[in-house]
Scaffold this active site. Structure first.
Site, PDB file in Angstrom:
ATOM      1  N   ASP A  26     -15.235  15.712 -24.355  1.00 18.54           N
ATOM      2  CA  ASP A  26     -14.481  16.071 -23.157  1.00 18.54           C
ATOM      3  C   ASP A  26     -12.998  16.050 -23.512  1.00 18.54           C
ATOM      4  OD1 ASP A  26     -14.051  16.833 -20.558  1.00 18.54           O
ATOM      5  OD2 ASP A  26     -15.079  15.134 -19.657  1.00 18.54           O
ATOM      6  N   GLU A  28     -10.134  15.081 -20.977  1.00 14.05           N
ATOM      7  CA  GLU A  28      -9.218  14.233 -20.219  1.00 14.05           C
ATOM      8  C   GLU A  28      -8.987  12.866 -20.855  1.00 14.05           C
ATOM      9  OE1 GLU A  28     -10.941  17.163 -17.263  1.00 14.05           O
ATOM     10  OE2 GLU A  28     -11.710  15.941 -18.903  1.00 14.05           O
ATOM     11  N   HIS A  79     -15.868  20.124 -21.742  1.00 16.41           N
ATOM     12  CA  HIS A  79     -14.747  20.269 -20.803  1.00 16.41           C
ATOM     13  C   HIS A  79     -14.686  21.682 -20.245  1.00 16.41           C
ATOM     14  CE1 HIS A  79     -10.851  19.789 -18.939  1.00 16.41           C
ATOM     15  NE2 HIS A  79     -10.393  20.840 -19.607  1.00 16.41           N
ATOM     16  N   HIS A 123     -13.655  10.215 -19.400  1.00 15.54           N
ATOM     17  CA  HIS A 123     -12.776   9.712 -18.336  1.00 15.54           C
ATOM     18  C   HIS A 123     -13.603   9.005 -17.264  1.00 15.54           C
ATOM     19  CE1 HIS A 123     -14.401  12.992 -15.927  1.00 15.54           C
ATOM     20  NE2 HIS A 123     -14.215  13.757 -17.009  1.00 15.54           N
ATOM     21  N   HIS A 135     -12.577  11.960 -12.301  1.00 10.48           N
ATOM     22  CA  HIS A 135     -13.330  12.908 -11.484  1.00 10.48           C
ATOM     23  C   HIS A 135     -14.783  12.880 -11.960  1.00 10.48           C
ATOM     24  CE1 HIS A 135     -12.337  15.309 -15.070  1.00 10.48           C
ATOM     25  NE2 HIS A 135     -13.444  16.002 -14.805  1.00 10.48           N
TER      26      HIS A 135
END
Length: 290
Positions: A26, A28, A79, A123, A135
Site C-alpha cells: 500500500d 499511505e 493502493h 495504514h 481509512h
C-alpha cells in the site's frame, strides 16, 4: 535458525522454488507520506513517493531473499487503482501484480502454496484517532466495516483473508497506529514502524533509506517465526455490516440480491464465508463511488 523448507518441490516459469511469499504494498504507510495529496496521481509529491514506495517494496524482496535465496516473491499492488509502483525500479527478482481489477484486490496472488504474507506501507482503519491518512478500503465511501460485529480495517480484512487460506501474515510496516492494530488482529506479527503519527496529516518520519534498511532486516526473523503468528480467522458464515458516509452511497449496492439496509448509511449482508464477504466489501466500495 531458518525453518525447514516444505517437503515437496514447487516450480514456476522461473524454475524450482522452495518458498513463495506474497508482498502486499500500500502507499499511505510508507516513510515520507503524510497527506492525501502525497498519494494521488497529479499532485506534486506523488511521483517522488512512487519512488519511495518502490524502494520499500524492493527492501521487502531483499529481506525475503536474505532468508531464502531461492524464494519466489510476488509483489501485489494494494493502493488505489493498483498502478503506483515503478516496475523498472523494483527488485528484478520479484514478480509484480499490477492493474485493476485483480482477483482478491489488495491480496491478488494469494493461493495455495504461499508460505507467508508481508504488508508494506499499510495504514490504520477508518476512525482511528491520531493515525496518518486512516481509512478502510475507500476513504471517500466507507466509514466502517464489521464482520460478525468486529470492526476491521484493511490490515484486519487482509489478515483474515490470508488466514482463511492458511497463510500466516508475518510482518507489517507503516505508522505506529497500524502496528498496534496489527498486533490485535494477528498476535505474533512483526512490525516495522517507519513513522510515528502526530495526527491525521502529520508524522515524525524515518529517513527513507533507514526505513528500507529496517524492513529488509526485519523480514528474515519474521519469516522464521511465521508458525507463531495467530491471525484472526472467520470460519463459516459472516454477518457483514458496512457503514458508508452518505445514504446515496447505498443505492446501487442495494441492487445486489441479499443486500439489506440496516439504517440510512449501513448495509448488511449475510455472506456464506469470509472470501465472499471480502468481495462484497470491494463491491460496496466500488458502487458507492458511482
Amino acid at each position: 535458525m531458518a525453518l525447514q523448507p516444505q517437503a515437496y518441490v514447487r516450480t514456476t516459469w522461473k524454475g524450482v522454488i522452495e518458498m513463495r511469499v506474497l508482498v502486499s504494498v500500500d502507499m499511505e504507510g510508507i516513510a515520507g507520506v503524510v497527506d492525501g495529496d502525497d498519494v494521488i496521481p497529479g499532485h506534486s509529491e506523488y511521483e517522488r513517493n512512487r519512488k519511495l514506495l518502490t524502494a520499500e517494496a524492493s527492501a521487502a524482496v531483499r529481506g525475503v531473499h536474505a532468508y531464502e535465496a531461492g524464494a519466489q516473491v510476488l509483489v501485489t499492488e494494494a493502493h488505489a487503482r493498483f498502478r503506483n509502483l515503478l516496475p523498472e525500479l523494483l527488485d528484478r527478482r520479484a514478480e509484480l501484480l499490477r492493474g485493476a481489477p485483480k482477483p482478491d484486490g489488495m491480496m491478488a496472488g494469494l493461493a495455495d502454496g504461499i508460505d507467508a504474507v508481508l504488508f508494506i506501507g499499510y495504514h490504520g482503519k477508518a476512525g482511528t484517532p491520531r493515525s496518518v491518512i486512516a481509512h478502510t478500503v475507500s476513504g471517500g465511501v466507507i466509514a466502517d466495516v464489521r464482520c460478525n460485529g468486529r470492526s476491521l480495517g484493511e490490515i484486519g480484512l487482509n489478515t483474515a483473508l490470508a488466514a482463511h487460506s492458511g497463510v500466516p501474515p508475518v510482518l507489517v510496516s507503516g505508522d505506529d497506529t497500524v502496528a498496534a492494530e496489527a498486533a490485535e488482529v494477528a498476535p505474533g506479527i512483526r512490525s516495522v514502524v517507519v513513522k510515528h503519527a502526530l495526527g491525521a496529516r502529520a508524522a515524525a518520519l524515518l529517513h527513507p533509506d533507514e526505513a528500507c534498511d529496517r524492513i529488509e532486516q526485519a523480514i528474515p526473523e519474521a519469516l522464521a517465526g511465521r508458525g507463531a503468528v495467530r491471525p484472526l480467522r472467520f470460519d463459516g458464515p459472516v454477518r457483514l455490516e458496512v457503514r458508508v458516509h452518505r445514504p446515496r452511497m447505498t443505492e446501487y449496492a442495494l441492487l445486489v440480491p441479499g443486500m439489506e439496509l440496516e439504517d440510512g448509511c449501513t448495509l448488511r449482508y449475510a455472506a456464506p464465508d469470509f472470501p465472499t464477504a471480502y468481495q462484497v466489501i470491494e463491491l460496496i466500495a466500488t458502487l458507492g463511488a458511482v
